[in-house]
Design a protein around this motif. Structure first.
Motif, PDB file in Angstrom:
ATOM      1  N   ALA A   1      37.780  73.007  49.411  1.00  0.00           N
ATOM      2  CA  ALA A   1      37.224  74.183  48.726  1.00  0.00           C
ATOM      3  C   ALA A   1      36.637  75.201  49.694  1.00  0.00           C
ATOM      4  CB  ALA A   1      36.149  73.746  47.722  1.00  0.00           C
TER       5      ALA A   1
ATOM      6  N   TYR B   1      43.307  78.875  42.537  1.00  0.00           N
ATOM      7  CA  TYR B   1      42.514  78.482  43.697  1.00  0.00           C
ATOM      8  C   TYR B   1      43.381  78.506  44.957  1.00  0.00           C
ATOM      9  CZ  TYR B   1      38.689  76.864  40.703  1.00  0.00           C
ATOM     10  OH  TYR B   1      37.652  76.794  39.812  1.00  0.00           O
TER      11      TYR B   1
ATOM     12  N   ALA C   1      35.498  74.981  42.512  1.00  0.00           N
ATOM     13  CA  ALA C   1      36.703  74.441  43.144  1.00  0.00           C
ATOM     14  C   ALA C   1      36.491  72.992  43.559  1.00  0.00           C
ATOM     15  CB  ALA C   1      37.080  75.290  44.358  1.00  0.00           C
TER      16      ALA C   1
ATOM     17  N   ARG D   1      33.273  78.155  45.229  1.00  0.00           N
ATOM     18  CA  ARG D   1      33.396  76.869  45.918  1.00  0.00           C
ATOM     19  C   ARG D   1      32.896  75.701  45.090  1.00  0.00           C
ATOM     20  NH1 ARG D   1      31.387  78.869  51.880  1.00  0.00           N
ATOM     21  NH2 ARG D   1      33.199  80.207  52.304  1.00  0.00           N
TER      22      ARG D   1
END
Length: 466
Positions: A383, A259, A394, A391
Motif C-alpha cells: 500500500a 488501487y 488499501a 493507504r
C-alpha cells in the motif's frame, strides 16, 4: 478515515493533529460561532497518543487479545462439539454436523472483504460495530443451546457466530493499525497468539463440561464466561484517533479509482503464495491424532500433539511478528513455507514414533500457525505506492483479500484431502501408506509457496517497483 497511515509517525510522546486534515460539515457541530471557534481550537491543539508504545497502545492490544482468545478460540475447538453432537440422540443421524464448525470458521475468513469497506466508511462507529459483533457471537451461543435439530445449530453456532465474529474482528484490526506501525507485526503476533493460548485450555475445559452437563448447559456457561472474560475489554479498547475527530468517508464523485497495487506483479506473487499455503494449512492438525493412532501410540498422544502445536503457535506468532517488523516483507512468509514444507516431507512422512511427530507438531505450530502474521506487513508494504489518504484503506483491502484466499483454500483443502487419502494403513511406508498422498501434497504446495520469496531478488534488481 483518519488513520495512522495518514499521519507521519513521530518518536515523541505525542503527535500534533494538523487542523487541515479534518473537514467538518455543518452537521458536525451545533450552537453559536463561539462554540464552533472553541471546537476548532480544540482540534488545532489536540494531541494523539504515541504509536507503537505507551499505555494506550498496550491496553488496546490487551483488550483485543482477550476478545480474540475467547471468541476466536471457541470455533477453533469445534472438534470437541463435533464428537459430542455425533453421539447425541438429537443429532447423531445427521451428516451435516461438520458444516457447523466450517461455517463459524469459514465466514470469519470469507466475510472480511464485505465487512472491511463498510467499517472503513464509518470510523466513528468502530466501537459500536465491534460491540454488535461481540453480542451476536454471545447470542449465537445462547440460541444454539435451545437447538433440537442440526439445522438449528448450523444457523446459530455456525452462521450466526461466524457473522458475529467477522463483524467484531474487522474494526479492531483497523483500529490496531492506527495504534501500531513500526511494531505492527509484533502486535499482530501477540494478538493472534491469543487463540493458541486458548487452544491449550478450551478443548480440555469444553470436553469436561460436555461430559458432565450436556451441550445446552455447556453453551450457556461458556456464554457467561465469554461475557465475564471479554466484556471488560470494552473498557480498554479505545480508538487512537478520537471519535469526535473522525468522519464518514466521503462518497466518491465518480467511479472508484483502482488501487496502484493492482498494477504491481508482486501483489499477485504474494497472493499465489498465500493461496498455496492455505491449501496445506488445515491438513496436518486434522490428521495428526489419527496418524498417531495408526502408529499404535498411547491414546493421549493425539491430544498431546495438538497441545504442543498450540503452544508452539503462540511462541512462533510473536517471534515471526517481530521478525517481520525488521526484515524484508518477502522473507517471513517464504521462510515459514520453506521450513514447514521440509518438516512435512522429512519429519511427518517418515515418522514412526512420538518423537518425530512431536518435532513436526512443534515446527508446524511455530511456522505454519504464525504464517498469517506476515499478511499485515505485506499489505502495508504494497500500500506504500498509494496516495497518502488511501493507504489505510488499501492496507485493509489487501488484508481482507488475503483472508478471503485463506477461507477459499480451507474449503478446498477438505475435498482435495478426501481424494488423496488412502484406505489402508501400512506402517513402515512413507505417510503410513494411508496419508502418503496428503503428506506429498502438503509438502509440494508449501515448497511452491516458499518460492514467492524470489520476488525479493526481482525487486532488488529493479524489475518490479513499488
Amino acid at each position: 478515515m483518519a488513520s495512522m497511515d495518514e499521519y507521519p509517525v513521530t518518536k515523541g510522546s505525542e503527535e500534533e493533529i494538523p487542523l487541515d486534515k479534518f473537514s467538518f460539515s455543518s452537521d458536525d457541530s451545533s450552537g453559536s460561532e463561539e462554540d464552533q471557534f472553541l471546537l476548532d481550537e480544540e482540534i488545532a491543539t489536540q494531541k494523539l497518543p504515541p504509536v507503537d508504545r505507551g499505555a494506550g497502545a498496550w491496553k488496546f492490544l490487551f483488550g483485543c487479545w482477550l476478545i480474540e482468545a475467547v471468541l476466536w478460540g471457541f470455533p477453533l475447538a469445534f472438534g470437541i462439539f463435533q464428537s459430542h453432537y455425533s453421539q447425541h440422540s438429537l443429532f447423531n443421524t445427521s451428516k451435516n454436523i461438520p458444516t457447523i464448525g466450517a461455517l463459524a470458521v469459514g465466514i470469519s475468513y470469507l466475510g472480511v472483504p464485505l465487512t472491511s469497506p463498510i467499517t472503513l466508511r464509518y470510523p466513528q462507529y468502530h466501537i459500536h460495530i465491534l460491540f454488535f459483533g461481540w453480542a451476536l457471537c454471545i447470542l449465537g451461543l445462547v440460541f444454539a443451546s435451545f437447538a433440537t435439530q442440526t439445522w438449528h445449530l448450523i444457523l446459530t453456532q455456525g452462521a450466526m457466530y461466524g457473522v458475529g465474529w467477522v463483524v467484531c474482528y474487522t474494526p479492531f484490526l483497523i483500529m490496531l493499525n492506527d495504534w501500531f506501525y513500526d511494531r505492527r507485526g509484533l502486535a499482530y503476533g501477540i494478538l493472534f497468539g491469543a487463540s493458541g493460548v486458548s487452544g491449550l485450555i478450551l478443548p480440555f475445559a469444553l470436553e469436561a463440561l460436555l461430559a458432565r452437563y450436556d451441550f445446552r448447559i455447556t453453551l450457556r456457561m461458556f456464554a457467561i464466561i465469554a461475557i465475564l472474560v471479554s466484556g471488560p475489554s470494552f473498557l480498554l479498547i479505545r480508538p487512537r484517533i478520537p471519535v469526535h475527530l473522525q468522519h464518514k468517508a466521503p462518497s466518491p464523485s465518480g467511479p472508484p479509482r483502482p488501487y496502484n497495487f493492482l498494477r504491481n506483479p508482486l501483489t499477485y506473487v504474494f497472493g499465489c503464495s498465500i493461496a498455496l499455503q492455505g491449501l496445506a494449512f488445515p491438513l496436518p492438525p486434522t490428521f495428526l491424532p489419527s496418524y498417531a493412532t495408526a502408529l499404535t501410540l498411547p491414546a493421549p498422544s493425539g491430544d498431546f500433539l495438538l497441545a504442543l502445536n498450540s503452544l508452539a503457535q503462540v511462541t512462533g506468532q510473536i517471534l515471526l511478528g517481530h521478525f517481520s517488523d525488521n526484515v524484508s516483507t518477502h522473507l517471513p512468509h517464504s521462510v515459514s513455507s520453506l521450513i514447514t514444507g521440509l518438516a512435512v516431507l522429512l519429519l511427518w512422512g517418515p515418522a514412526r514414533g512420538i518423537g518425530s511427530l512431536a518435532a513436526f507438531a512443534a515446527l508446524w505450530g511455530a511456522f505454519a500457525g504464525s504464517y498469517s502474521v506476515s499478511w499485515t506487513k505485506i499489505a502495508a508494504r504494497m500500500a506504500e505506492g498509494e496516495d497518502e489518504g488511501r493507504r489505510a484503506a488499501a492496507t485493509m483491502t489487501l488484508y481482507a483479500w488475503f483472508s478471503f484466499e485463506r477461507g477459499v483454500a480451507d474449503i478446498l483443502a477438505g475435498p482435495i484431502s478426501s481424494v488423496l487419502l488412502g484406505s489402508d494403513v501400512r506402517v513402515g511406508e512413507f505417510g503410513v501408506g494411508k496419508w502418503k498422498g496428503v503428506v506429498g501434497f502438503c509438502g509440494g504446495v508449501l515448497l511452491l509457496s516458499s518460492m514467492g520469496g524470489l520476488g525479493w531478488f526481482w525487486e532488488r534488481r529493479g524489475r518490479w517497483g513499488r
